[in-house]
Design a protein around this motif. Sequence first.
Motif, PDB file in Angstrom:
ATOM      1  N   TYR A   1      -0.470  38.626   4.470  1.00 19.34           N
ATOM      2  CA  TYR A   1      -1.530  37.684   4.097  1.00 19.34           C
ATOM      3  C   TYR A   1      -2.594  37.691   5.180  1.00 19.34           C
ATOM      4  O   TYR A   1      -2.273  37.583   6.363  1.00 19.34           O
ATOM      5  CB  TYR A   1      -1.004  36.251   4.005  1.00 19.34           C
ATOM      6  N   GLU A   2      -3.834  37.764   4.776  1.00 15.89           N
ATOM      7  CA  GLU A   2      -4.926  37.494   5.697  1.00 15.89           C
ATOM      8  C   GLU A   2      -4.979  35.981   5.893  1.00 15.89           C
ATOM      9  O   GLU A   2      -5.037  35.229   4.909  1.00 15.89           O
ATOM     10  CB  GLU A   2      -6.251  37.992   5.113  1.00 15.89           C
ATOM     11  N   ILE A   3      -4.921  35.536   7.153  1.00 10.72           N
ATOM     12  CA  ILE A   3      -5.039  34.109   7.437  1.00 10.72           C
ATOM     13  C   ILE A   3      -6.224  33.897   8.375  1.00 10.72           C
ATOM     14  O   ILE A   3      -6.748  34.857   8.947  1.00 10.72           O
ATOM     15  CB  ILE A   3      -3.733  33.511   8.004  1.00 10.72           C
ATOM     16  N   PHE A   4      -6.641  32.660   8.506  1.00 14.59           N
ATOM     17  CA  PHE A   4      -7.885  32.368   9.206  1.00 14.59           C
ATOM     18  C   PHE A   4      -7.638  31.534  10.455  1.00 14.59           C
ATOM     19  O   PHE A   4      -6.851  30.583  10.423  1.00 14.59           O
ATOM     20  CB  PHE A   4      -8.844  31.638   8.260  1.00 14.59           C
ATOM     21  N   GLU A   5      -8.329  31.874  11.519  1.00 12.80           N
ATOM     22  CA  GLU A   5      -8.178  31.149  12.782  1.00 12.80           C
ATOM     23  C   GLU A   5      -8.481  29.662  12.618  1.00 12.80           C
ATOM     24  O   GLU A   5      -7.846  28.825  13.240  1.00 12.80           O
ATOM     25  CB  GLU A   5      -9.063  31.766  13.868  1.00 12.80           C
TER      26      GLU A   5
ATOM     27  N   GLU B   1       3.357  37.224  12.912  1.00  5.93           N
ATOM     28  CA  GLU B   1       1.905  37.127  12.913  1.00  5.93           C
ATOM     29  C   GLU B   1       1.403  38.391  13.600  1.00  5.93           C
ATOM     30  O   GLU B   1       1.970  38.836  14.598  1.00  5.93           O
ATOM     31  CB  GLU B   1       1.426  35.893  13.671  1.00  5.93           C
ATOM     32  N   THR B   2       0.356  38.970  13.062  1.00  3.70           N
ATOM     33  CA  THR B   2      -0.182  40.216  13.589  1.00  3.70           C
ATOM     34  C   THR B   2      -1.701  40.208  13.431  1.00  3.70           C
ATOM     35  O   THR B   2      -2.262  39.290  12.847  1.00  3.70           O
ATOM     36  CB  THR B   2       0.453  41.427  12.856  1.00  3.70           C
ATOM     37  N   ALA B   3      -2.330  41.219  13.963  1.00  3.82           N
ATOM     38  CA  ALA B   3      -3.778  41.372  13.803  1.00  3.82           C
ATOM     39  C   ALA B   3      -4.064  42.821  13.436  1.00  3.82           C
ATOM     40  O   ALA B   3      -3.414  43.737  13.935  1.00  3.82           O
ATOM     41  CB  ALA B   3      -4.504  40.992  15.082  1.00  3.82           C
ATOM     42  N   SER B   4      -5.031  43.006  12.561  1.00  7.02           N
ATOM     43  CA  SER B   4      -5.404  44.346  12.131  1.00  7.02           C
ATOM     44  C   SER B   4      -6.845  44.321  11.662  1.00  7.02           C
ATOM     45  O   SER B   4      -7.245  43.407  10.930  1.00  7.02           O
ATOM     46  CB  SER B   4      -4.486  44.815  10.991  1.00  7.02           C
TER      47      SER B   4
ATOM     48  N   PHE C   1      -0.464  37.366   8.552  1.00  2.00           N
ATOM     49  CA  PHE C   1       0.899  36.854   8.518  1.00  2.00           C
ATOM     50  C   PHE C   1       1.685  37.821   7.642  1.00  2.00           C
ATOM     51  O   PHE C   1       1.290  38.101   6.515  1.00  2.00           O
ATOM     52  CB  PHE C   1       0.907  35.451   7.914  1.00  2.00           C
ATOM     53  N   ALA C   2       2.764  38.360   8.194  1.00  2.00           N
ATOM     54  CA  ALA C   2       3.559  39.348   7.461  1.00  2.00           C
ATOM     55  C   ALA C   2       5.012  38.892   7.405  1.00  2.00           C
ATOM     56  O   ALA C   2       5.518  38.297   8.363  1.00  2.00           O
ATOM     57  CB  ALA C   2       3.462  40.714   8.136  1.00  2.00           C
ATOM     58  N   TYR C   3       5.641  39.161   6.277  1.00  2.00           N
ATOM     59  CA  TYR C   3       7.063  38.854   6.189  1.00  2.00           C
ATOM     60  C   TYR C   3       7.746  39.837   5.244  1.00  2.00           C
ATOM     61  O   TYR C   3       7.115  40.477   4.412  1.00  2.00           O
ATOM     62  CB  TYR C   3       7.313  37.407   5.786  1.00  2.00           C
ATOM     63  N   ILE C   4       9.052  39.949   5.436  1.00  2.00           N
ATOM     64  CA  ILE C   4       9.867  40.843   4.606  1.00  2.00           C
ATOM     65  C   ILE C   4      10.896  40.008   3.871  1.00  2.00           C
ATOM     66  O   ILE C   4      11.549  39.132   4.445  1.00  2.00           O
ATOM     67  CB  ILE C   4      10.545  41.932   5.453  1.00  2.00           C
ATOM     68  N   LEU C   5      11.016  40.295   2.591  1.00  2.00           N
ATOM     69  CA  LEU C   5      12.011  39.670   1.721  1.00  2.00           C
ATOM     70  C   LEU C   5      13.015  40.738   1.295  1.00  2.00           C
ATOM     71  O   LEU C   5      12.658  41.906   1.161  1.00  2.00           O
ATOM     72  CB  LEU C   5      11.345  39.090   0.477  1.00  2.00           C
ATOM     73  N   ALA C   6      14.244  40.337   1.061  1.00  2.00           N
ATOM     74  CA  ALA C   6      15.275  41.242   0.549  1.00  2.00           C
ATOM     75  C   ALA C   6      15.716  40.747  -0.826  1.00  2.00           C
ATOM     76  O   ALA C   6      15.947  39.550  -1.023  1.00  2.00           O
ATOM     77  CB  ALA C   6      16.467  41.291   1.496  1.00  2.00           C
TER      78      ALA C   6
END
Length: 109
Positions: free
Chosen positions: A8-12, A42-45, A51-56
């Motif tokens: 997800y792109e999130i905002f400061e 949380e990451t930047a690109s 915001f990144a997450y992994i689901l199983a």
Amino acid sequence: MIHQLRIYEIFERNKAAFHARFRDHATRIMARHGFHIVALWETASAGRTEFAYILAWPDAETKAKAWASFMADPEWTEIKRVTKIEHGDMVGAIEDRALTLTDYSPPLD
């Protein structure tokens, strides 16, 4: 087993509110609908905060049903409505990727 990567792109300007909403509400409601969250980051690109997450998931059908029930959940719908009024849009672009293990990947814990 299917792994799903969500970015997800999130905002400061409202990042703290986004994290509070995800931590305090989304994870709880997702669990109620059978989501298994593996990890969150949380990451930047490319100059944006993400915001990144992994689901199983055990299979594609379970994933589809869980997402449909989560998105239709009245509590989640109301939380999104209220937080948007208070904080504005909290998510920009959304990326959704299915991850397929290679045959040489180490086993997942």
